[in-house]
Scaffold this motif. Structure first.
Motif, PDB file in Angstrom:
ATOM      1  N   CYS A 129      -0.075   1.273  -1.574  1.00  0.00           N
ATOM      2  CA  CYS A 129      -0.890   0.233  -0.917  1.00  0.00           C
ATOM      3  C   CYS A 129      -1.281   0.572   0.619  1.00  0.00           C
ATOM      4  O   CYS A 129      -0.102   0.618   1.374  1.00  0.00           O
ATOM      5  CB  CYS A 129      -0.191  -1.086  -0.971  1.00  0.00           C
ATOM      6  N   PRO A 130      -2.366   0.791   1.049  1.00  0.00           N
ATOM      7  CA  PRO A 130      -2.672   1.408   2.431  1.00  0.00           C
ATOM      8  C   PRO A 130      -1.976   0.166   3.124  1.00  0.00           C
ATOM      9  O   PRO A 130      -1.764   0.673   4.452  1.00  0.00           O
ATOM     10  CB  PRO A 130      -4.159   1.275   2.308  1.00  0.00           C
ATOM     11  N   ALA A 131      -2.143  -0.945   3.033  1.00  0.00           N
ATOM     12  CA  ALA A 131      -1.947  -1.932   3.835  1.00  0.00           C
ATOM     13  C   ALA A 131      -0.155  -2.464   4.137  1.00  0.00           C
ATOM     14  O   ALA A 131       0.088  -3.117   5.105  1.00  0.00           O
ATOM     15  CB  ALA A 131      -2.321  -3.419   3.602  1.00  0.00           C
ATOM     16  N   VAL A 132       0.604  -1.896   3.181  1.00  0.00           N
ATOM     17  CA  VAL A 132       2.137  -1.972   3.546  1.00  0.00           C
ATOM     18  C   VAL A 132       2.442  -0.915   4.205  1.00  0.00           C
ATOM     19  O   VAL A 132       2.447   0.392   3.814  1.00  0.00           O
ATOM     20  CB  VAL A 132       2.870  -2.087   1.824  1.00  0.00           C
ATOM     21  N   VAL A 133       3.036  -1.108   5.458  1.00  0.00           N
ATOM     22  CA  VAL A 133       3.534  -0.107   6.363  1.00  0.00           C
ATOM     23  C   VAL A 133       4.845  -0.086   6.367  1.00  0.00           C
ATOM     24  O   VAL A 133       5.630   0.919   6.987  1.00  0.00           O
ATOM     25  CB  VAL A 133       3.120  -0.204   7.671  1.00  0.00           C
ATOM     26  N   THR A 134       5.745  -1.188   6.092  1.00  0.00           N
ATOM     27  CA  THR A 134       7.206  -0.969   6.009  1.00  0.00           C
ATOM     28  C   THR A 134       7.905  -1.825   4.717  1.00  0.00           C
ATOM     29  O   THR A 134       7.294  -2.748   4.190  1.00  0.00           O
ATOM     30  CB  THR A 134       7.743  -1.896   7.234  1.00  0.00           C
ATOM     31  N   VAL A 135       8.886  -1.240   4.235  1.00  0.00           N
ATOM     32  CA  VAL A 135       9.548  -1.768   3.056  1.00  0.00           C
ATOM     33  C   VAL A 135      10.856  -1.712   3.383  1.00  0.00           C
ATOM     34  O   VAL A 135      11.641  -0.788   3.777  1.00  0.00           O
ATOM     35  CB  VAL A 135       9.145  -0.666   1.790  1.00  0.00           C
ATOM     36  N   TYR A 185       1.342  -4.900   6.681  1.00  0.00           N
ATOM     37  CA  TYR A 185       2.363  -6.061   5.991  1.00  0.00           C
ATOM     38  C   TYR A 185       3.805  -5.228   5.685  1.00  0.00           C
ATOM     39  O   TYR A 185       3.831  -3.829   5.615  1.00  0.00           O
ATOM     40  CB  TYR A 185       1.908  -6.306   4.527  1.00  0.00           C
ATOM     41  N   THR A 186       4.835  -5.878   5.888  1.00  0.00           N
ATOM     42  CA  THR A 186       6.077  -5.702   5.650  1.00  0.00           C
ATOM     43  C   THR A 186       6.644  -6.221   4.489  1.00  0.00           C
ATOM     44  O   THR A 186       6.470  -7.297   4.189  1.00  0.00           O
ATOM     45  CB  THR A 186       7.274  -5.949   6.838  1.00  0.00           C
ATOM     46  N   ILE A 187       7.293  -5.648   3.508  1.00  0.00           N
ATOM     47  CA  ILE A 187       7.728  -6.122   2.279  1.00  0.00           C
ATOM     48  C   ILE A 187       9.084  -6.170   2.250  1.00  0.00           C
ATOM     49  O   ILE A 187       9.784  -4.911   2.596  1.00  0.00           O
ATOM     50  CB  ILE A 187       7.189  -5.359   1.084  1.00  0.00           C
ATOM     51  N   ALA A 188       9.888  -7.016   2.003  1.00  0.00           N
ATOM     52  CA  ALA A 188      11.515  -7.110   1.960  1.00  0.00           C
ATOM     53  C   ALA A 188      11.665  -7.787   0.492  1.00  0.00           C
ATOM     54  O   ALA A 188      11.210  -9.048   0.219  1.00  0.00           O
ATOM     55  CB  ALA A 188      11.961  -8.062   2.893  1.00  0.00           C
TER      56      ALA A 188
END
Length: 322
Positions: free
Chosen positions: A73-79, A101-104
């Motif tokens: 996903c191009p918009a997900v920059v941190t996981v 966006y960051t996903i946790a």
């Protein structure tokens, strides 16, 4: 489903969220469900996560599926995840999208009850920006998703829009290749009184042997003929309340029974879902709203009281006197 999300989000400049990030999350839930159906042997993988918890083969399976999808996903920059609790950049995505966006996430919540084939879930928080740490969760956590793996696969999606408006919807999850996810309920709301049936889910029940107030609370529920609905899985117990329209989940803490729920990976997404459905979530240590304080690191933990507002308020009075 995609058109419904687009109608909700497009005017807020969240094109990538509704066209890329949320579909990737929902498709991952579908893939996890299919993989779990084929995972006939649930066993320790021989590894531990950063918290020292033993990892099951299915924990790693769910983790890998989600990370693979989010990295595209191009918009997900941190996981970061409960299995690998360090915020990591997704590299090439950092400069490729205006939305960041960051996903946790907790890839498989309830792994202790998966061997007997009980319902388990995935918990995902979606944050605005390049980090979820030291951010106001009531504003910066803009979406939360609970994946539910039972006889059927479904997801509860909460959206936290910039003007303070919140939405909670239920989605039936189809096959990932077909993209046939279906809106089951366009508005998930806890009911208003009077209630035909009242439900309670008392987690950390051993705490009642150490805390007289918690024991009195359990006795209250029994004497008032509440219906017990507790599985040992956070996702199914919370979703049960959302389906029935009433319920309260309580997981207190004592000196002998430490907090186990991680604020970033479990409590914040659960809190957004419950509040978007018209309920309330508080910390049993002090009665403050779960979304009222940020986290400085990934391993911060707390207890939880959540569900129908009047029931949460009753527990606050019973346990804390406030």
């Amino acid at each position: 489903m995609n058109k419904y999300l687009e109608n909700l989000l497009s005017s807020y400049g969240r094109t990538e969220l509704c066209s890329s990030v949320l579909p990737a999350v929902l498709n991952s839930i579908s893939r996890i469900a299919e993989s779990l159906r084929q995972a006939h042997h649930v066993s320790l993988a021989g590894t531990t996560n950063a918290f020292g918890d033993g990892q099951l083969n299915v924990d790693i399976l769910a983790e890998d599926i989600l990370r693979a999808a989010l990295n595209k996903c191009p918009a997900v920059v941190t996981v970061s995840s409960e299995e690998d609790p360090v915020e990591q950049s997704t590299g090439d995505n950092v400069e490729s999208s205006l939305e960041k966006y960051t996903i946790a996430f907790d890839p498989l919540d309830g792994s202790s009850i998966i061997a007997p084939n009980w319902t388990v879930g995935t918990i995902i928080g979606i944050w605005d920006g390049a980090s979820a740490l030291n951010q106001d969760p009531s504003i910066k956590q803009i979406a939360a998703v609970l994946g539910v793996y039972g006889p059927r696969t479904s997801a509860i999606v909460a959206l936290n829009l910039p003007n303070g408006e919140r939405h909670c919807i239920e989605i039936g999850i189809g096959k990932p290749e077909s993209m046939d996810h279906e809106i089951i309920r366009p508005e998930v709301r806890l009911a208003e009184p009077p209630f035909k049936t009242r439900y309670f889910a008392p987690a950390n029940l051993r705490c009642a042997a150490e805390n007289g107030k918690y024991m009195d609370l359990i006795t209250h529920y029994v004497s008032k003929k509440y219906t017990l609905r507790y599985s040992g899985g956070l996702v199914p117990d919370v979703v049960h309340a959302l389906v029935k329209g009433h319920g309260v989940y309580v997981s207190p803490i004592t000196k002998e029974s430490d907090a186990k729920l991680r604020r970033l990976y479990e409590l914040f997404p659960i809190a957004l879902v419950i509040e978007a459905a018209g309920g309330k979530t508080v910390d049993p240590a002090d009665g403050k709203d779960i979304l009222a304080r940020s986290v400085a690191h990934c391993d911060e933990r707390a207890g939880l009281i959540c569900g129908t507002t009047e029931e949460v308020d009753h527990i606050k009075r019973a346990l804390l006197g406030v």
